[in-house]
Write an enzyme that holds these catalytic residues in place. Structure first.
Site, short mmCIF file in Angstrom:
data_model
loop_
_atom_site.label_atom_id
_atom_site.label_comp_id
_atom_site.label_asym_id
_atom_site.label_seq_id
_atom_site.Cartn_x
_atom_site.Cartn_y
_atom_site.Cartn_z
N LYS A 1 0.85 -1.19 0.00
CA LYS A 1 0.00 0.00 0.00
C LYS A 1 0.88 1.24 0.00
O LYS A 1 1.63 1.49 0.95
CB LYS A 1 -0.92 0.01 1.24
CG LYS A 1 -1.88 1.19 1.27
CD LYS A 1 -2.82 1.10 2.46
CE LYS A 1 -3.82 2.24 2.47
NZ LYS A 1 -4.75 2.14 3.64
N ASP B 1 -13.78 0.39 12.24
CA ASP B 1 -14.21 0.38 10.83
C ASP B 1 -14.43 -1.05 10.33
O ASP B 1 -13.89 -1.46 9.31
CB ASP B 1 -13.16 1.08 9.96
CG ASP B 1 -13.73 1.56 8.62
OD1 ASP B 1 -14.97 1.63 8.50
OD2 ASP B 1 -12.95 1.86 7.71
#
Length: 523
Positions: free
Chosen positions: A254, A356
């Site tokens: 990422k 989340d």
């Protein structure tokens, strides 16, 4: 309605607007229940005309304003629940004078001021005031701050001083952080050949991956290697050469968008949250690299274990029917995620709140074992035990109390997990077009329970179940329907409006394991 009415229940509907003042006409009303609707406005003063009232449940609405003073005339009240509204002001003194009141719930509102120690407030098990951040005093077991005895002028002066000191401290802290980042991580950016010696923070000390290796493994971070992309950065698939042999290792990289300060902050949070986590259902971060690219631009990359089967969101909403998730697989994934939550909440050292939980943050390895990822919004309980929160998480999954500025908690993750379970069995996103202010995924499922479960099942699960409709296998269909119904029930219990009513992780795991035992008997 006739004045002789003793009992009125309109609970768990979608009623909107204010509570009519005509409620006062029910002068003989003893029990009044309108919880979990969409009612708003002030609680009408006329409710005091119901002089026989003993039980009043208004929780789970959007009532605002203060508790009406006229309520003090209802001396026969025994149970009052006003929790999970938008009520404000001081807690009225008359509540401590009710002789028969043995249950009072004012939690998750916006009450301020001192909590008395008399009447119902003398018994901790008889009342609940949590989720009101500006209360003080009360019993020592509540652990509230002591109430200030300052005059209003002194309060204003001290408030101004606090604001000045807070702003000053924030500026000093910000300067320090910027200086630290620049000197500790980016001081080497002035050198032309930084790629050969980037700053890397491996979660495993045996791992040593340079930024140049990542660039080479992705053809200079070519678009053809992108797995996913968003505002915070892009995720690439990369093949890295093992150090000790000729084998290649697939990883996910990422690359953080450094123009987004929130993305940069969340990358450090994610590394901090996961560096000490060791669990089969939690994604492993291999290393964090901070360096510059060949043009001298600052770069930040996180290297994860590669999950070849993508995310649960892919399988639920994007994959072709040929890559279907059967009921047994969905049940296993649900157990995996409950185990991950139980671990980070209770067994990982400092408890971690993920903040989340959603389908796109659940990744599947080669064996379809589910791993919880994306800890960029995570919070450590001990480090942030006194912090309130702005809205955290993803709309549709985030619990209602986060929307009113309450503290992050394990209850919030449980709520999101409950919505996830409902999504897994119905195949519908909580933010789908059919859901709006008047209908949520939870309402959609709740209305079908317990007799019309088949109406809300994912079509792919329905096909799986209906194939057993032959005369020689009706018991298999019944068992699968019962298992699906029980999973939806767990989802509803986890997503209760009132946080304390939600299931604990250990109970979730036990319940799902029981469902799996039932399912295994027919497979």
């Amino acid at each position: 309605m006739p004045s002789q009415s003793l009992y009125l229940s309109l609970s768990h509907n979608m009623l909107i607007g204010p509570l009519p003042e005509e409620v006062g006409s029910l002068i003989n009303l003893v029990e009044f229940y309108v919880e979990n609707n969409l009612l708003s406005g002030d609680i009408p003063e006329t409710i005091s005309q119901c002089q026989a009232l003993q039980y009043i449940y208004l929780q789970g609405n959007a009532f605002q304003g203060s508790i009406p003073s006229s309520l003090g005339t209802l001396k026969d009240l025994q149970e009052i629940d006003l929790s999970s509204n938008n009520l404000s002001g001081y807690i009225p003194n008359f509540l401590e004078d009710f002789p028969n009141l043995y249950y009072l719930n004012l939690s998750f509102n916006n009450f301020v001021g001192e909590v008395t120690k008399h009447g119902v407030f003398a018994n901790k098990s008889a009342f609940d005031i949590q989720g009101n951040q500006k209360l003080c005093g009360g019993l020592s077991i509540l652990h509230l701050l002591p109430c200030s005895k300052q005059s209003p002028k002194e309060k204003h002066k001290n408030m101004a001083l606090v604001v000045i000191l807070s702003v000053t401290s924030f500026l000093i802290f910000s300067i320090f952080i910027l200086y630290f980042l620049k000197t500790h991580y980016l001081s080497k950016s002035k050198k032309k050949d930084l790629l050969s010696s980037p700053e890397c923070v491996p979660s495993d000390p045996r791992v040593n991956i340079s930024y140049s290796e990542l660039a080479n493994a992705t053809d200079g971070f070519s678009e053809q290697w992108i797995i996913s992309a968003g505002s915070s950065g892009s995720v690439y698939r990369a093949r890295l050469q093992a150090k000790n042999d000729n084998n290649e290792k697939l990883v996910a990289v990422k690359v953080i968008n450094l123009q987004d300060s929130e993305a940069l902050r969340s990358s450090f949070v994610e590394c901090e949250a996961t560096k000490n986590l060791r669990h089969r259902n939690v994604i492993k971060i291999i290393t964090l690299c901070l360096s510059t690219d060949s043009r001298g631009n600052e770069s930040n990359a996180i290297v994860y274990e590669y999950m070849p089967n993508g995310s649960l969101d892919d399988w639920l909403h994007h994959k072709k029917d040929s890559k279907n998730l059967g009921f047994g697989r969905r049940l296993s994934i649900a157990i995996d995620m409950a185990s991950a939550l139980d671990y980070i909440h209770h067994h990982s050292g400092t408890p971690i709140i993920h903040c989340d939980i959603k389908a796109s943050n659940i990744l599947l390895d080669a064996d379809m074992v589910a791993c919880l990822g994306e800890f960029g919004l995570a919070r450590f309980v001990e480090k942030n035990s006194g912090d309130s929160t702005q809205f955290r998480g993803t709309i549709g999954y985030a619990c209602p109390e986060y929307g009113t500025g309450n503290m992050v908690s394990k209850y919030g993750d449980i709520y999101s997990y409950g919505i996830l379970l409902l999504e897994m069995i119905t195949g519908k996103r909580p933010t789908g077009d059919m859901f709006n202010d008047n209908l949520s995924l939870r309402d959609y499922v709740r209305r079908s329970m317990p007799y019309n479960v088949i109406d809300v099942l994912d079509e792919r699960l329905l096909i799986e179940i209906e194939k057993h409709d032959a005369s020689d296998e009706p018991h298999i269909k019944r068992t699968k329907l019962e298992c699906a119904s029980l999973m939806l029930e767990v989802g509803l219990l986890c997503s209760e409006e009132i946080p304390e009513r939600r299931m604990r992780t250990r109970d979730i795991i036990n319940e799902l394991n029981g469902i799996r035992e039932m399912f295994m008997q027919i497979t």
